[in-house]
Write a protein that holds these residues in place. Structure first.
Motif, PDB file in Angstrom:
ATOM      1  N   LYS A   1      55.361  48.839  21.421  1.00 32.20           N
ATOM      2  CA  LYS A   1      55.477  49.764  22.542  1.00 32.20           C
ATOM      3  C   LYS A   1      54.631  49.244  23.723  1.00 32.20           C
ATOM      4  CE  LYS A   1      55.019  54.743  22.823  1.00 32.20           C
ATOM      5  NZ  LYS A   1      54.573  55.889  22.033  1.00 32.20           N
ATOM      6  N   ALA A   2      53.428  48.791  23.414  1.00 29.71           N
ATOM      7  CA  ALA A   2      52.544  48.273  24.463  1.00 29.71           C
ATOM      8  C   ALA A   2      53.178  47.060  25.126  1.00 29.71           C
ATOM      9  CB  ALA A   2      51.190  47.907  23.873  1.00 29.71           C
ATOM     10  N   HIS A   3      53.797  46.230  24.294  1.00 29.37           N
ATOM     11  CA  HIS A   3      54.428  45.018  24.812  1.00 29.37           C
ATOM     12  C   HIS A   3      55.564  45.368  25.776  1.00 29.37           C
ATOM     13  CE1 HIS A   3      55.800  40.948  24.947  1.00 29.37           C
ATOM     14  NE2 HIS A   3      57.002  41.316  24.564  1.00 29.37           N
ATOM     15  N   LEU A   4      56.389  46.328  25.371  1.00 30.32           N
ATOM     16  CA  LEU A   4      57.510  46.736  26.219  1.00 30.32           C
ATOM     17  C   LEU A   4      57.023  47.325  27.531  1.00 30.32           C
ATOM     18  CD1 LEU A   4      59.905  48.342  23.585  1.00 30.32           C
ATOM     19  CD2 LEU A   4      60.270  46.258  24.913  1.00 30.32           C
ATOM     20  N   VAL A   5      56.000  48.176  27.426  1.00 26.16           N
ATOM     21  CA  VAL A   5      55.480  48.815  28.632  1.00 26.16           C
ATOM     22  C   VAL A   5      54.907  47.766  29.579  1.00 26.16           C
ATOM     23  CG1 VAL A   5      53.618  50.290  29.477  1.00 26.16           C
ATOM     24  CG2 VAL A   5      55.112  51.088  27.663  1.00 26.16           C
ATOM     25  N   ARG A   6      54.210  46.779  29.007  1.00 25.11           N
ATOM     26  CA  ARG A   6      53.647  45.712  29.835  1.00 25.11           C
ATOM     27  C   ARG A   6      54.755  44.994  30.596  1.00 25.11           C
ATOM     28  NH1 ARG A   6      49.770  44.256  26.244  1.00 25.11           N
ATOM     29  NH2 ARG A   6      51.187  42.875  25.182  1.00 25.11           N
ATOM     30  N   GLN A   7      55.838  44.728  29.879  1.00 28.34           N
ATOM     31  CA  GLN A   7      56.952  44.039  30.535  1.00 28.34           C
ATOM     32  C   GLN A   7      57.531  44.901  31.643  1.00 28.34           C
ATOM     33  OE1 GLN A   7      59.550  43.148  27.262  1.00 28.34           O
ATOM     34  NE2 GLN A   7      58.990  41.011  27.310  1.00 28.34           N
ATOM     35  N   MET A   8      57.679  46.213  31.335  1.00 26.85           N
ATOM     36  CA  MET A   8      58.263  47.114  32.316  1.00 26.85           C
ATOM     37  C   MET A   8      57.357  47.260  33.528  1.00 26.85           C
ATOM     38  SD  MET A   8      60.126  49.963  29.980  1.00 26.85           S
ATOM     39  CE  MET A   8      58.806  51.066  30.339  1.00 26.85           C
ATOM     40  N   ARG A   9      56.054  47.275  33.289  1.00 32.66           N
ATOM     41  CA  ARG A   9      55.144  47.455  34.410  1.00 32.66           C
ATOM     42  C   ARG A   9      54.892  46.126  35.138  1.00 32.66           C
ATOM     43  NH1 ARG A   9      51.378  51.899  31.302  1.00 32.66           N
ATOM     44  NH2 ARG A   9      52.970  53.520  31.371  1.00 32.66           N
ATOM     45  N   GLY A  10      55.658  45.132  34.808  1.00 34.00           N
ATOM     46  CA  GLY A  10      55.667  43.922  35.609  1.00 34.00           C
ATOM     47  C   GLY A  10      54.465  43.013  35.450  1.00 34.00           C
ATOM     48  N   ARG A  11      53.945  42.940  34.223  1.00 34.60           N
ATOM     49  CA  ARG A  11      52.868  41.963  33.986  1.00 34.60           C
ATOM     50  C   ARG A  11      53.446  40.574  34.138  1.00 34.60           C
ATOM     51  NH1 ARG A  11      48.448  44.725  34.267  1.00 34.60           N
ATOM     52  NH2 ARG A  11      49.827  46.109  35.373  1.00 34.60           N
ATOM     53  N   LYS A  12      52.686  39.645  34.672  1.00 34.57           N
ATOM     54  CA  LYS A  12      53.185  38.274  34.668  1.00 34.57           C
ATOM     55  C   LYS A  12      52.855  37.650  33.312  1.00 34.57           C
ATOM     56  CE  LYS A  12      49.010  36.218  36.709  1.00 34.57           C
ATOM     57  NZ  LYS A  12      48.427  35.389  37.733  1.00 34.57           N
ATOM     58  N   ARG A  13      53.737  36.816  32.821  1.00 37.64           N
ATOM     59  CA  ARG A  13      53.448  36.094  31.573  1.00 37.64           C
ATOM     60  C   ARG A  13      52.677  34.850  31.985  1.00 37.64           C
ATOM     61  NH1 ARG A  13      53.186  38.659  27.430  1.00 37.64           N
ATOM     62  NH2 ARG A  13      53.259  36.764  26.216  1.00 37.64           N
ATOM     63  N   ILE A  14      51.541  34.628  31.380  1.00 41.95           N
ATOM     64  CA  ILE A  14      50.743  33.498  31.827  1.00 41.95           C
ATOM     65  C   ILE A  14      50.377  32.597  30.662  1.00 41.95           C
ATOM     66  CG2 ILE A  14      49.638  33.992  34.024  1.00 41.95           C
ATOM     67  CD1 ILE A  14      47.796  35.880  32.611  1.00 41.95           C
ATOM     68  N   GLU A  15      50.303  31.328  30.958  1.00 51.06           N
ATOM     69  CA  GLU A  15      49.827  30.310  30.031  1.00 51.06           C
ATOM     70  C   GLU A  15      49.705  30.806  28.597  1.00 51.06           C
ATOM     71  OE1 GLU A  15      49.193  26.890  31.305  1.00 51.06           O
ATOM     72  OE2 GLU A  15      50.592  27.992  32.556  1.00 51.06           O
ATOM     73  N   SER A  16      48.560  30.537  27.980  1.00 52.39           N
ATOM     74  CA  SER A  16      48.458  30.917  26.581  1.00 52.39           C
ATOM     75  C   SER A  16      47.012  31.133  26.181  1.00 52.39           C
ATOM     76  CB  SER A  16      49.083  29.817  25.736  1.00 52.39           C
ATOM     77  OG  SER A  16      48.550  29.854  24.437  1.00 52.39           O
ATOM     78  N   ALA A  17      46.821  32.038  25.227  1.00 51.26           N
ATOM     79  CA  ALA A  17      45.478  32.328  24.737  1.00 51.26           C
ATOM     80  C   ALA A  17      45.032  31.270  23.721  1.00 51.26           C
ATOM     81  CB  ALA A  17      45.449  33.706  24.085  1.00 51.26           C
ATOM     82  N   GLN A  18      46.019  30.642  23.079  1.00 49.06           N
ATOM     83  CA  GLN A  18      45.697  29.660  22.037  1.00 49.06           C
ATOM     84  C   GLN A  18      45.501  28.287  22.672  1.00 49.06           C
ATOM     85  OE1 GLN A  18      45.480  29.915  18.327  1.00 49.06           O
ATOM     86  NE2 GLN A  18      44.464  28.053  19.007  1.00 49.06           N
ATOM     87  N   GLY A  19      44.251  27.816  22.641  1.00 49.74           N
ATOM     88  CA  GLY A  19      43.989  26.485  23.178  1.00 49.74           C
ATOM     89  C   GLY A  19      44.057  25.466  22.062  1.00 49.74           C
ATOM     90  N   ARG A  20      43.600  24.247  22.347  1.00 52.80           N
ATOM     91  CA  ARG A  20      43.578  23.226  21.297  1.00 52.80           C
ATOM     92  C   ARG A  20      42.482  23.515  20.295  1.00 52.80           C
ATOM     93  NH1 ARG A  20      44.572  17.421  24.194  1.00 52.80           N
ATOM     94  NH2 ARG A  20      46.412  18.104  25.332  1.00 52.80           N
ATOM     95  N   THR A  21      41.346  24.014  20.812  1.00 49.12           N
ATOM     96  CA  THR A  21      40.203  24.263  19.936  1.00 49.12           C
ATOM     97  C   THR A  21      39.987  25.746  19.687  1.00 49.12           C
ATOM     98  OG1 THR A  21      39.179  22.319  20.913  1.00 49.12           O
ATOM     99  CG2 THR A  21      37.762  23.718  19.572  1.00 49.12           C
ATOM    100  N   TYR A  22      40.071  26.530  20.726  1.00 52.93           N
ATOM    101  CA  TYR A  22      39.716  27.941  20.611  1.00 52.93           C
ATOM    102  C   TYR A  22      40.880  28.867  20.936  1.00 52.93           C
ATOM    103  CZ  TYR A  22      34.844  26.472  20.373  1.00 52.93           C
ATOM    104  OH  TYR A  22      33.657  25.900  19.993  1.00 52.93           O
ATOM    105  N   ASP A  23      40.939  29.963  20.194  1.00 49.86           N
ATOM    106  CA  ASP A  23      41.936  30.999  20.428  1.00 49.86           C
ATOM    107  C   ASP A  23      41.241  32.174  21.122  1.00 49.86           C
ATOM    108  OD1 ASP A  23      43.807  32.991  20.388  1.00 49.86           O
ATOM    109  OD2 ASP A  23      44.061  33.030  18.208  1.00 49.86           O
ATOM    110  N   LEU A  24      41.566  32.384  22.386  1.00 50.35           N
ATOM    111  CA  LEU A  24      40.876  33.417  23.172  1.00 50.35           C
ATOM    112  C   LEU A  24      41.147  34.833  22.652  1.00 50.35           C
ATOM    113  CD1 LEU A  24      41.377  31.996  26.782  1.00 50.35           C
ATOM    114  CD2 LEU A  24      39.256  32.014  25.457  1.00 50.35           C
TER     115      LEU A  24
END
Ligand code: ZN
Length: 207
Positions: free
Chosen positions: A77-100
């Motif tokens: 539900k949170a994911h859908l709402v985020r999409q509806m409220r126009g969040r931009k999709r950005i890069e990624s939380a998972q890096g090579r070493t650390y997962d943010l």
């Protein structure tokens, strides 16, 4: 018990707040939790009141709340709402070493009673050194410079950068007169609670 107003509020994400204004308590519960079972709403009330009056949070309540919020249904539900409220999709939380995302969740549990809603966590596109990280309220995103996604960077240094940005999430910028107060006294006091503060700042200064 002061007068109390409670409402569901369209936060960008799952989030609940309590504040005392002119002797009245104002509670805002994420509208994503509308329709949550009564036991979950009771748990939220317990957590918010405990926070407000600096009382310990009963583990059953924090566990019940966390279980509910992390359930598949509410995440979707949170994911859908985020999409509806126009969040931009950005890069990624998972890096090579650390997962943010993992670092955020871990710090959230250790220092914020699991109460902060996780914003978009992302490594920066470039390897900028002039900015360690920043919180972007317009997109509800924490961006950390990709320079730090490296095995030679100790975890406590990344944790400190993320912890600092989480404090920005918790303490929104206040207007004091016409001056923006970005790192309020409260903010600075809470930053000092980070156990590896000195070590982390020293490491970042050397970089
Ligand atoms: Zn800052």
């Amino acid at each position: 018990m002061p007068e109390l107003t409670a409402e569901f509020f369209a936060f960008a994400n799952v989030n609940n707040t309590i504040r005392l204004r002119q002797g009245k308590l104002l509670v805002r519960v994420s509208d994503l939790l509308e329709g949550a079972p009564e036991a979950v709403l009771r748990a939220i009330a317990h957590i918010l009141l405990a926070k407000m009056y600096r009382k310990p949070i009963a583990r059953e309540h924090s566990a019940r709340y966390r279980r509910y919020v992390s359930s598949h249904h509410i995440r979707r539900k949170a994911h859908l709402v985020r999409q509806m409220r126009g969040r931009k999709r950005i890069e990624s939380a998972q890096g090579r070493t650390y997962d943010l995302d993992a670092i955020f969740d871990d710090l959230n549990g250790r220092y914020f009673h699991g109460l902060l809603a996780r914003p978009q966590m992302t490594w920066s596109r470039d390897h900028a050194r002039n900015s360690l990280g920043h919180y972007d309220p317009a997109h509800n995103a924490i961006v950390v410079s990709r320079v730090f996604d490296h095995p030679r960077v100790p975890r406590y240094a990344i944790e400190y950068i993320v912890y600092h940005e989480m404090l920005h999430l918790k303490h929104p910028v206040k207007l004091r007169g016409s001056r923006r107060c970005v790192h309020s006294a409260e903010f600075q006091a809470e930053e000092k609670l980070f156990p590896h503060l000195g070590q982390a700042q020293q490491f970042l200064k050397r970089l």
